[in-house]
Write an enzyme that holds these catalytic residues in place. Structure first.
Site, short mmCIF file in Angstrom:
data_model
loop_
_atom_site.label_atom_id
_atom_site.label_comp_id
_atom_site.label_asym_id
_atom_site.label_seq_id
_atom_site.Cartn_x
_atom_site.Cartn_y
_atom_site.Cartn_z
N GLU A 74 0.82 -1.21 0.00
CA GLU A 74 0.00 0.00 0.00
C GLU A 74 0.85 1.26 0.00
O GLU A 74 0.49 2.27 -0.62
CB GLU A 74 -0.94 -0.01 1.21
CG GLU A 74 -2.12 -0.97 1.07
CD GLU A 74 -1.72 -2.44 1.16
OE1 GLU A 74 -2.43 -3.28 0.59
OE2 GLU A 74 -0.69 -2.72 1.81
N HIS A 143 -10.92 -6.41 7.97
CA HIS A 143 -11.63 -6.11 6.73
C HIS A 143 -12.90 -5.29 6.98
O HIS A 143 -13.80 -5.29 6.16
CB HIS A 143 -12.03 -7.41 6.01
CG HIS A 143 -10.88 -8.27 5.60
ND1 HIS A 143 -10.25 -9.11 6.48
CD2 HIS A 143 -10.26 -8.41 4.41
CE1 HIS A 143 -9.28 -9.75 5.85
NE2 HIS A 143 -9.26 -9.33 4.59
#
Length: 351
Positions: A74, A143
């Site tokens: 990321e 998540h």
């Protein structure tokens, strides 16, 4: 081109009924066709079309140089996007889940958000970081997080959260066209359709939801403009994303004449609409899914108190997630729902 008024007039524009994923895909497709500088990057966004299929078909249409996969990094995804933006491109990186965005936080805070200022306007960072956020799919702790408050704290970043397919398309187009970095959080609990407000069993298809009517072709919704979902006199409800639908369901069930405002953009925020509503109703309820302490609801509460203090008939109420790690097995107890929202409404109306 269909330009939003208040609300968007669909009288002269052909429309389709789309879910949020389809509307996002449509917005990306339109912007890639209109502007050769728009590129999409991220994990699995190319051949696979994204873990939620939001970029499906775009690599086949525009090629591997404009829609391409990245390593699982990321920091690298967002760092590379900063470089692309400084070079003149308009990158739209996807972070697969908002929970994974933290390794790229330094690039967003120290580079993207400051590029215009530190270069005295010579460079800009027209980056739109898309990411599904929030719970509702039993994704567990890694998540399901709602980290929007982290980004609203950073000067130079804009934070956008749509609640309907109609708004998702128009806001995403506006975000991509913006010359400053935008964090575009997509509530995955309502990616594929609505629900009955607080459980995961669909109550009706998107076809029956007014927000699913999406104009064909290009249109944009200005960042920083809230939407009055429902007018009312008893109290003002401020929310965004999934919680708009929760608020609608709970307040309808209770029969409360509430004015519900979908903020749509947290930064910049449409305080003119908020202030006008609270001064009319005299009561304010803030609802969000993220944890309570230092959540965006705290900022909203402070803004309302500063601007509407002499019009308030009761303290501002907040209904939020709990100050705990995200509970996998107790997901639906964690969400603001009918019990806690109902209790807050009763306190406000009884004050």
């Amino acid at each position: 081109m269909t330009q939003e008024e208040s609300p968007v007039s669909l009288a002269d524009a052909p429309t389709r009924r789309l879910n949020m994923i389809e509307a996002i895909n449509d917005a990306l497709d339109i912007m890639m066709e209109r502007d050769a500088n728009v590129v999409i990057t991220g994990e699995d966004v190319g051949y696979f079309g994204g873990v939620f299929r939001a970029t499906a078909g775009l690599q086949a249409k525009y090629g591997k140089t404009r829609v391409f996969d990245t390593p699982i990094s990321e920091c690298g995804i967002i760092g590379a996007a900063v470089g692309m933006a400084a070079y003149g491109l308009r990158p739209v990186p996807e972070i697969q889940f908002a929970d994974y965005i933290y390794p790229g936080l330094d690039q967003l805070v120290s580079e993207a958000a400051r590029l215009r200022y530190r270069s005295a306007g010579e460079f800009t960072a027209p980056i739109t970081v898309r990411s599904p956020f929030g719970g509702g799919i039993f994704g567990g702790q890694t998540h399901s997080q709602s980290p929007e408050a982290l980004f609203t704290h950073v000067a130079g970043l804009k934070t956008v959260i749509p609640a309907t397919p109609h708004d998702a398309k128009g806001l995403l187009i506006a975000a991509i066209e913006d010359n400053d970095p935008v964090i575009f959080f997509e509530p995955k609990r309502i990616y594929n359709g609505p629900f009955d407000g607080y459980y995961d069993t669909p109550a009706s298809p998107w076809a029956k939801h007014p927000g699913s009517v999406v104009p064909e072709g290009y249109y944009s919704i200005p960042l920083g403009k809230a939407r009055i979902v429902k007018e009312g006199e008893a109290l003002t409800v401020l929310a965004y994303g999934t919680m708009i639908h929760v608020a609608e369901a709970v307040l309808a069930e209770k029969g409360v004449d509430a004015e519900i405002i979908d903020l749509r953009t947290l930064v910049p925020i449409d305080m003119a609409t908020v202030e006008k509503s609270v001064k009319k109703t005299g009561r304010c309820l803030v609802i969000h899914e993220a944890t309570r302490t230092s959540g965006f609801g705290a900022e909203l509460s402070a803004l309302v108190q500063e601007r509407c203090f002499y019009h308030l008939e009761a303290p501002v109420e907040r209904v939020t997630g709990f100050d705990t790690p995200y509970p996998h097995s107790l997901e639906w107890a964690y969400f603001p729902g009918p019990v806690r929202i109902g209790e807050a409404v009763d306190r406000l109306l009884g004050a």
